[in-house]
Design a protein around this motif. Structure first.
Motif, mmCIF file in Angstrom:
data_model
loop_
_atom_site.group_PDB
_atom_site.id
_atom_site.type_symbol
_atom_site.label_atom_id
_atom_site.label_comp_id
_atom_site.label_asym_id
_atom_site.label_seq_id
_atom_site.Cartn_x
_atom_site.Cartn_y
_atom_site.Cartn_z
ATOM 1 N N CYS A 1 1.009 -1.046 -0.052
ATOM 2 C CA CYS A 1 -0.233 -0.111 0.136
ATOM 3 C C CYS A 1 0.856 1.153 -0.195
ATOM 4 C CB CYS A 1 -0.893 0.273 1.030
ATOM 5 S SG CYS A 1 -2.218 -1.153 1.014
ATOM 6 N N ASP A 2 1.698 1.227 0.781
ATOM 7 C CA ASP A 2 2.847 2.287 1.224
ATOM 8 C C ASP A 2 3.480 2.743 -0.485
ATOM 9 O OD1 ASP A 2 3.093 3.729 3.163
ATOM 10 O OD2 ASP A 2 4.403 2.517 4.315
ATOM 11 N N HIS A 3 3.843 1.774 -1.327
ATOM 12 C CA HIS A 3 4.614 1.581 -2.494
ATOM 13 C C HIS A 3 3.642 2.366 -3.420
ATOM 14 C CE1 HIS A 3 7.359 0.638 -5.716
ATOM 15 N NE2 HIS A 3 6.239 -0.086 -6.354
ATOM 16 N N ASN A 4 2.210 1.869 -3.306
ATOM 17 C CA ASN A 4 1.137 2.379 -4.312
ATOM 18 C C ASN A 4 0.476 3.389 -3.925
ATOM 19 O OD1 ASN A 4 1.293 0.002 -6.483
ATOM 20 N ND2 ASN A 4 1.467 -0.979 -4.565
ATOM 21 N N GLY A 5 1.174 4.410 -2.999
ATOM 22 C CA GLY A 5 0.424 5.672 -2.721
ATOM 23 C C GLY A 5 -0.789 5.569 -2.004
ATOM 24 N N LEU A 6 -1.335 4.485 -1.118
ATOM 25 C CA LEU A 6 -2.355 4.280 -0.408
ATOM 26 C C LEU A 6 -2.101 4.303 1.188
ATOM 27 C CD1 LEU A 6 -3.627 1.357 -2.769
ATOM 28 C CD2 LEU A 6 -4.480 3.863 -2.545
ATOM 29 N N THR A 7 -1.863 5.493 1.264
ATOM 30 C CA THR A 7 -1.265 6.013 2.658
ATOM 31 C C THR A 7 -1.898 5.462 3.925
ATOM 32 O OG1 THR A 7 -1.771 8.222 2.459
ATOM 33 C CG2 THR A 7 0.507 7.584 1.832
ATOM 34 N N ASN A 8 -3.137 5.679 3.861
ATOM 35 C CA ASN A 8 -4.206 5.376 4.929
ATOM 36 C C ASN A 8 -4.494 3.973 5.018
ATOM 37 O OD1 ASN A 8 -4.983 8.103 5.737
ATOM 38 N ND2 ASN A 8 -6.016 8.241 3.643
ATOM 39 N N SER A 9 -4.628 2.961 3.877
ATOM 40 C CA SER A 9 -4.231 1.717 3.748
ATOM 41 C C SER A 9 -3.251 1.206 4.436
ATOM 42 C CB SER A 9 -4.819 1.136 2.666
ATOM 43 O OG SER A 9 -5.869 1.528 1.957
ATOM 44 N N ASP B 1 -11.337 1.784 -9.334
ATOM 45 C CA ASP B 1 -10.430 2.731 -10.268
ATOM 46 C C ASP B 1 -10.522 4.119 -9.693
ATOM 47 O OD1 ASP B 1 -9.721 0.563 -11.874
ATOM 48 O OD2 ASP B 1 -11.500 0.973 -13.096
ATOM 49 N N GLY B 2 -9.363 4.922 -10.018
ATOM 50 C CA GLY B 2 -9.418 6.342 -9.858
ATOM 51 C C GLY B 2 -9.912 6.968 -8.557
ATOM 52 N N ILE B 3 -10.833 7.850 -8.734
ATOM 53 C CA ILE B 3 -11.494 8.436 -7.584
ATOM 54 C C ILE B 3 -11.899 7.630 -6.487
ATOM 55 C CG2 ILE B 3 -13.563 9.044 -8.639
ATOM 56 C CD1 ILE B 3 -11.340 11.392 -6.452
ATOM 57 N N ALA B 4 -12.592 6.477 -6.930
ATOM 58 C CA ALA B 4 -13.157 5.617 -6.102
ATOM 59 C C ALA B 4 -12.103 4.816 -5.339
ATOM 60 C CB ALA B 4 -13.916 4.371 -6.855
ATOM 61 N N LEU B 5 -11.062 4.539 -5.693
ATOM 62 C CA LEU B 5 -9.852 4.000 -5.091
ATOM 63 C C LEU B 5 -9.448 5.077 -3.961
ATOM 64 C CD1 LEU B 5 -8.118 1.462 -4.582
ATOM 65 C CD2 LEU B 5 -6.752 2.393 -6.142
ATOM 66 N N LYS B 6 -9.242 6.224 -4.187
ATOM 67 C CA LYS B 6 -8.610 7.257 -3.491
ATOM 68 C C LYS B 6 -9.597 7.378 -2.362
ATOM 69 C CE LYS B 6 -4.746 9.246 -3.341
ATOM 70 N NZ LYS B 6 -3.794 8.694 -2.435
ATOM 71 N N PHE B 7 -11.092 7.566 -2.650
ATOM 72 C CA PHE B 7 -12.072 7.751 -1.666
ATOM 73 C C PHE B 7 -12.116 6.688 -0.743
ATOM 74 C CE2 PHE B 7 -16.453 7.308 0.125
ATOM 75 C CZ PHE B 7 -16.509 8.436 0.457
ATOM 76 N N ILE B 8 -11.790 5.261 -1.132
ATOM 77 C CA ILE B 8 -11.874 4.175 -0.154
ATOM 78 C C ILE B 8 -10.625 4.094 0.593
ATOM 79 C CG2 ILE B 8 -11.588 1.553 -0.180
ATOM 80 C CD1 ILE B 8 -13.416 1.577 -2.737
ATOM 81 N N ASP B 9 -9.489 4.531 0.065
ATOM 82 C CA ASP B 9 -8.361 4.688 0.920
ATOM 83 C C ASP B 9 -8.553 5.879 1.918
ATOM 84 O OD1 ASP B 9 -5.411 4.392 1.498
ATOM 85 O OD2 ASP B 9 -5.190 6.088 0.826
ATOM 86 N N GLU B 10 -9.166 6.739 1.741
ATOM 87 C CA GLU B 10 -9.572 7.948 2.720
ATOM 88 C C GLU B 10 -10.344 7.413 3.751
ATOM 89 O OE1 GLU B 10 -9.326 11.289 4.647
ATOM 90 O OE2 GLU B 10 -8.039 10.831 3.018
ATOM 91 N N ARG B 11 -11.631 6.850 3.131
ATOM 92 C CA ARG B 11 -12.573 6.105 4.100
ATOM 93 C C ARG B 11 -11.891 5.273 5.196
ATOM 94 N NH1 ARG B 11 -15.180 5.763 7.787
ATOM 95 N NH2 ARG B 11 -16.999 4.616 8.218
ATOM 96 N N ILE B 12 -10.696 4.509 4.844
ATOM 97 C CA ILE B 12 -10.151 3.357 5.670
ATOM 98 C C ILE B 12 -9.583 4.186 6.763
ATOM 99 C CG2 ILE B 12 -8.257 1.715 5.668
ATOM 100 C CD1 ILE B 12 -9.227 0.910 2.891
ATOM 101 N N LYS B 13 -9.093 5.491 6.701
ATOM 102 C CA LYS B 13 -8.485 6.035 7.745
ATOM 103 C C LYS B 13 -9.517 6.269 9.114
ATOM 104 C CE LYS B 13 -7.873 10.542 7.077
ATOM 105 N NZ LYS B 13 -7.213 11.794 6.723
ATOM 106 N N HIS B 14 -10.665 6.160 8.743
ATOM 107 C CA HIS B 14 -11.699 6.347 9.662
ATOM 108 C C HIS B 14 -12.365 4.879 10.475
ATOM 109 C CE1 HIS B 14 -11.836 10.608 8.566
ATOM 110 N NE2 HIS B 14 -12.179 10.011 7.476
ATOM 111 N N ASP B 15 -11.720 3.890 9.789
ATOM 112 C CA ASP B 15 -12.248 2.549 10.444
ATOM 113 C C ASP B 15 -11.188 2.172 11.512
ATOM 114 O OD1 ASP B 15 -14.338 2.424 8.595
ATOM 115 O OD2 ASP B 15 -13.669 1.015 7.358
#
Length: 170
Positions: free
Chosen positions: A40-48, A156-170
């Motif tokens: 996840c870090d390598h792929n820019g999904l910091t919250n995940s 894809d795209g914005i959906a993936l970023k939104f999911i990553d952002e939402r994971i921060k709250h879980d």
């Protein structure tokens, strides 16, 4: 002499052996989650990534909780070897699906140990494991809720970023 010593421990020997196997499973889970965090870090999904770093630490805590329980009750806990860790994934959704499958396997293992505790009337170990039973229900539910987001929003795209952002709250 070995049989006499084993009779003096506070947990059933068969249960102790299963708990030592569980220590290995928890250590393996910790390592798998660490690899997932790195992906996840390598792929820019910091919250995940942060989510999986936390999951890895929790699995290590679970391992140590069992380790200490065995030793505190006169048994011998064994430090596990960890190998066969996958570091390659195709998507964040695949990671969460893999994580859910892993949690389901851990749940089955815990339930198997509880069943064994009941069979041999090791009520102290069964009582100890009730925390893990509850924890596994929560873990599976958490991963299922996250996977529902992929079903609802896509991958894809914005959906993936939104999911990553939402994971921060879980």
């Amino acid at each position: 002499m070995k049989d006499i010593v084993r009779q003096k421990i506070g947990i059933n020997v068969d249960v102790m052996d299963l708990l030592n196997e569980q220590i290995s499973k928890e250590a393996h889970s910790a390592a798998v989650y660490l690899a997932m965090a790195s992906w996840c870090d390598h792929n820019g999904l910091t919250n995940s990534a942060e989510f999986f770093y936390k999951q890895s630490a929790e699995e290590r805590e679970h391992m140590l909780k069992i380790f200490n329980f065995i030793n505190d009750n006169g048994g011998t806990a064994y430090s596990p070897e960890v190998n066969n860790i996958n570091h390659e994934y195709n998507s964040l959704q695949e990671i969460f699906e893999t994580a859910l499958d892993q949690e389901i396997q851990i749940t089955k293992s815990i339930n198997n140990i509880v069943t064994r505790c009941r069979k041999v009337q090791d009520y102290g170990s069964e009582n100890f494991l009730q925390w893990f039973v509850q924890e596994q229900m929560e873990e599976e539910n958490q991963f299922r809720r996250i996977l529902e987001m992929f079903d609802l929003m896509g991958t894809d795209g914005i959906a993936l970023k939104f999911i990553d952002e939402r994971i921060k709250h879980d």
